[in-house]
Design a protein around this motif. Sequence first.
Motif, PDB file in Angstrom:
ATOM      1  N   UNK A 169       4.651  -9.150  -0.600  1.00  0.00           N
ATOM      2  CA  UNK A 169       4.447 -10.120   0.477  1.00  0.00           C
ATOM      3  C   UNK A 169       3.865 -11.451  -0.001  1.00  0.00           C
ATOM      4  N   UNK A 170       3.868 -11.704  -1.287  1.00  0.00           N
ATOM      5  CA  UNK A 170       3.322 -12.983  -1.763  1.00  0.00           C
ATOM      6  C   UNK A 170       4.200 -14.145  -1.294  1.00  0.00           C
ATOM      7  N   UNK A 213      -9.221 -10.812  17.212  1.00  0.00           N
ATOM      8  CA  UNK A 213      -9.374 -11.040  15.783  1.00  0.00           C
ATOM      9  C   UNK A 213      -8.045 -11.481  15.205  1.00  0.00           C
ATOM     10  N   UNK A 245     -14.517  -7.888  -3.637  1.00  0.00           N
ATOM     11  CA  UNK A 245     -15.193  -8.293  -2.406  1.00  0.00           C
ATOM     12  C   UNK A 245     -14.822  -7.231  -1.372  1.00  0.00           C
ATOM     13  N   UNK A 246     -15.653  -7.049  -0.371  1.00  0.00           N
ATOM     14  CA  UNK A 246     -15.286  -6.079   0.659  1.00  0.00           C
ATOM     15  C   UNK A 246     -13.942  -6.487   1.237  1.00  0.00           C
ATOM     16  N   UNK A 247     -12.991  -5.585   1.186  1.00  0.00           N
ATOM     17  CA  UNK A 247     -11.643  -5.910   1.644  1.00  0.00           C
ATOM     18  C   UNK A 247     -11.402  -5.123   2.913  1.00  0.00           C
ATOM     19  N   UNK A 248     -11.709  -5.732   4.020  1.00  0.00           N
ATOM     20  CA  UNK A 248     -11.516  -5.055   5.284  1.00  0.00           C
ATOM     21  C   UNK A 248     -10.294  -5.626   5.954  1.00  0.00           C
ATOM     22  N   UNK A 249      -9.653  -4.801   6.708  1.00  0.00           N
ATOM     23  CA  UNK A 249      -8.420  -5.199   7.349  1.00  0.00           C
ATOM     24  C   UNK A 249      -8.702  -5.272   8.825  1.00  0.00           C
ATOM     25  N   UNK A 250      -8.669  -6.452   9.336  1.00  0.00           N
ATOM     26  CA  UNK A 250      -8.961  -6.599  10.746  1.00  0.00           C
ATOM     27  C   UNK A 250      -7.678  -6.537  11.540  1.00  0.00           C
ATOM     28  N   UNK A 251      -7.763  -5.851  12.662  1.00  0.00           N
ATOM     29  CA  UNK A 251      -6.583  -5.688  13.498  1.00  0.00           C
ATOM     30  C   UNK A 251      -6.231  -6.981  14.212  1.00  0.00           C
ATOM     31  N   UNK A 252      -5.060  -6.967  14.816  1.00  0.00           N
ATOM     32  CA  UNK A 252      -4.582  -8.120  15.542  1.00  0.00           C
ATOM     33  C   UNK A 252      -5.316  -8.268  16.867  1.00  0.00           C
ATOM     34  N   UNK A 253      -5.596  -7.123  17.454  1.00  0.00           N
ATOM     35  CA  UNK A 253      -6.112  -7.135  18.824  1.00  0.00           C
ATOM     36  C   UNK A 253      -7.577  -7.518  18.855  1.00  0.00           C
ATOM     37  N   UNK A 254      -8.098  -7.556  20.057  1.00  0.00           N
ATOM     38  CA  UNK A 254      -9.527  -7.778  20.231  1.00  0.00           C
ATOM     39  C   UNK A 254      -9.959  -9.169  19.823  1.00  0.00           C
ATOM     40  N   UNK A 293       0.837  -1.212   0.000  1.00  0.00           N
ATOM     41  CA  UNK A 293       0.000   0.000   0.000  1.00  0.00           C
ATOM     42  C   UNK A 293       0.862   1.248   0.000  1.00  0.00           C
TER      43      UNK A 293
END
Lengths: 573, 573
Positions: free
Chosen positions: A214-215, A572, A561-570, A203
């Motif tokens: 990162x592939x 997830x 597709x919805x590309x959401x980035x989930x954090x490490x914490x919580x 990004x």
Amino acid sequence: MLRPLTAQERDWVENTLESMSLRERIGQTMQGHAGRAPFRGIEGAELTAYLQRYPVGSFFVGGEIIQKAEGRAGDYRSWIEGLQRASRCPLLFSGDLEFGAGSAVRSLTAFPPLLALGAVDDEALAYEYGRFTALEGRAAGFTWALAPGVDLLLNWLNPVITTRCLGDDAARAARLSAAVMRGMQEHGLAACAKHFPGDGVDYRDQHIVTTVNDLSEQEWFATYGLVAGRLIDQGVLSYMTGHIALPWVEETSSGGKPVPATVSLKITTELLRERLGFEGVVLSDALDMGGFLSWGDYRKRMIDCFNSGTDVLLWPGLRYFEVMEAAIAEGEVTEERLTASVRRVLEMKARLGMHRIDAEGRDPEAILLEDDKLPPELDREARGLSRQLAERCVTLVRNRSGQLPLDAEATRRVLVIMLNKVTAGRTFERMDIFVRLLRERGIQVDILDEFEPLDTLRKWEQEGSRWDAAFAPYFMPLHGMMNSSRPVGEAAKAIWAMQQAETIKPIGISFATPYLLQDMPFLDTLVNAYSLHEDTVEAAVQAIFGEIPFQGISPVATELPRVFIKGKAGGLS
Amino acid sequence: MLRPLTAQERDWVENTLESMSLRERIGQTMQGHAGRAPFRGIEGAELTAYLQRYPVGSFFVGGEIIQKAEGRAGDYRSWIEGLQRASRCPLLFSGDLEFGAGSAVRSLTAFPPLLALGAVDDEALAYEYGRFTALEGRAAGFTWALAPGVDLLLNWLNPVITTRCLGDDAARAARLSAAVMRGMQEHGLAACAKHFPGDGVDYRDQHIVTTVNDLSEQEWFATYGLVAGRLIDQGVLSYMTGHIALPWVEETSSGGKPVPATVSLKITTELLRERLGFEGVVLSDALDMGGFLSWGDYRKRMIDCFNSGTDVLLWPGLRYFEVMEAAIAEGEVTEERLTASVRRVLEMKARLGMHRIDAEGRDPEAILLEDDKLPPELDREARGLSRQLAERCVTLVRNRSGQLPLDAEATRRVLVIMLNKVTAGRTFERMDIFVRLLRERGIQVDILDEFEPLDTLRKWEQEGSRWDAAFAPYFMPLHGMMNSSRPVGEAAKAIWAMQQAETIKPIGISFATPYLLQDMPFLDTLVNAYSLHEDTVEAAVQAIFGEIPFQGISPVATELPRVFIKGKAGGLS
């Protein structure tokens, strides 16, 4: 694979190599930036003396892709001939000829960007794209295109590749980039596939920081590796390494930093040269980019870059001579390694016929210019290709309510909501072509380009204004160092503002990123035109009014597709 | 859970409800924006007539969080008393009191933002944060805080939450937000948890488009659901729904659009009210936001919002009265549904003691202001809390080479590389506090805030300039409608420019996003200070020079795993 040299070429290479001083050999492994060298106003003996002191092997000339094309072809050619006369070894001249020679030289032909070529998806036209870049480029003195781009737009957030590549499909990119490359190289212009190991996954922008591809190994070989294999197999003469790390090959340095290809022996020598079998010239990307600068101090950067397997360093600066002389004296760089790179550079010069440059610096293989262009028949053909690509690239991404094409007779008054603005102080220009084309059709064009107050549009409606159509054209330049290809600032406000309207359904037109739906998912209608290339803007307007069909096939998935980035914490992952 | 009403409160609610006309009941279900109402210069009979024609139940007053705090507490209080006198039913006055009452009113105390409170992670101080917001707020006439934020910063790209939430850890956010809420509600200020079902997962801004919380049911209950459950259990009086969809509850509308909570019966009534058992007032987010506007035409938007289970619509505009009157006449909205919402609003008014507002509009429960502040002892305590939070929030994120703390004696000349600039036309201000504090220490401060040419820094070094330390402070306002929290434009160029230096190791300081390492991974040293709150900037400088310790505990993971987004195409999933 590269064709074997002829006996005459081989002799010239070996004789030239034999005759060179250490400093001359070092010079072959760097490329200067002619625009930054002190060439203005020096000529004759003074120029010769400069090039004796700094016997650089090749120069970059012309406008950069990140800047604007500039100058006239004839001026470049005479200047280049003067430099050839002054240099003991024939020089190579490179340029950012990514979208035709007009990318770098204003009087030549600019084509739509590579992503538009991806939307056309025609191998024969891709070959012509390369062929005319070569004919025009060589006529202006260029022998080395820093093109074609072989990156893949896998991350829609990538701020730098955007329309400078052929899309997200490796097979299509391989087919088309190989055709462009052959069109170039079969007409006297060395191609340089870029970038290795592949931009478009991060990004971030390697101009700013070291980026990471990162592939996994398997993913890489199915994508970037597939494209590289095709180009190498078909004989690409050079490859540009990027300030891009490839963790499956090399995770991080001992200091914890990502290791960009430009300093990585594992990427540049072991993967590109040994595993993929690339025999041509490895050129680094520009060494003044942020992605390279943080590697270490100047000396470390240069030596690591050379020792990784780079044959030619792009814009290292003239300190490079003394650093390399010292490094060789101290054994940090071996003469064998230096000779191997110089031989590859000279081989490329021989393949391009540089041994036939005459004593006046003239290139017998270059077409003679007429009025800073190719001769009329060829020039017409080049301009026709530009027009043909423009007509075939314009892509109808969404037309949910069947709004397009518009009825030209019934469209008398339109609204244009300008999405080409970042702040009050910065508007990305050139959208005027689009507005002018509408006005030339006798259409009344109202323009919304101030978004404070946000409800201006609703107020206009309440006062009785009505439009037969509303356009929301988006543009951000390639690349304006924004660190984003998304609409930001005033452009984002414009997206808010247009939804205040009750009587219009805006027609989005992206002249930049193909991913506008990621930020404007509510659009029922979207046209991707990829650039503000003049023929393309004309073609887009014609397609919008139904005068030509929409023919482009999107070279990327536009409905992600919805590309959401989930954090490490919580909790997830 | 909410405490039962007293008999007196219950009587007041029922008697008031009984006495209301249809139009008055409709008015209770909307909140006006006092700054946009035609209140300037009208009073007495004229004001009374206005409020009879438009019997709005509550007004938003003060600066908005996205704007600046403004005005003096005493002026707000007198103005509010005037409005109470003119209104038949006592009014509620809300404000964006997210970071203390000083967020909205300039003469009151501003605290560091919620994310800084997250870094302090002290439940007792969180309670005080709420308590002083309430004491100051109510003294200025506020009875309803549109706070605290209960969002979670799970997606580092989210451009709107940033420092307006307590971090990425649901347990910590639940503990601290509940404490803030109790501090508020136990001192006369209704809290409003926001937003439901939770912002911070999308990369977009609900001011601009409808956003999506894409967590699964299980993930949602482990995060946002956990926080909501805690707040509801501890008796939060109101909850703000966002223009945020929750696909596990409702995928899309029949028209293919995401369904934001503000129009979703499934989210607002079935999940929030029935499944989670929330008995308080549901307030929508502002209805002029882009995330709401694209839902449909005005009438559809209003009716769908009300019928989804919203009790109070935020800033629907005065057309709301006629739309609701017609909708009730036509049976699209039922009187039962209306009465249920009005009863909840009146119950909240009773709980806040609004039935004790006297005939002069005075609030017997509000502390009397002295010089637009709380009385000296309480005011000192509020300012002390601000200072204490500032000292405890500053977080040392990275100190790889042990550069911090700096030696105050040996630091005589420093370089400041300004990362608060987007374009030549737009610099985010207030970084001057930081520079002033350095200069007040007698330090010579050189400033780099023009990044063309990019090698200015190297040139300065070549001319002999040397610095004892270099700072790279970053700021972007909350929210400047940039559609990004990342450094863009000139700030991105600044990142490139600083890597040209050979003699410095820049110390990053983020006064905004806690995720600066995502764009500046090469930094060896990073301090997160969360805001340009004046006490905090002072504390940050003191910590940098070792005069106080770094005490903050990062409320988000700052060393994220590489988060790359792979495209669908090219064989990648």
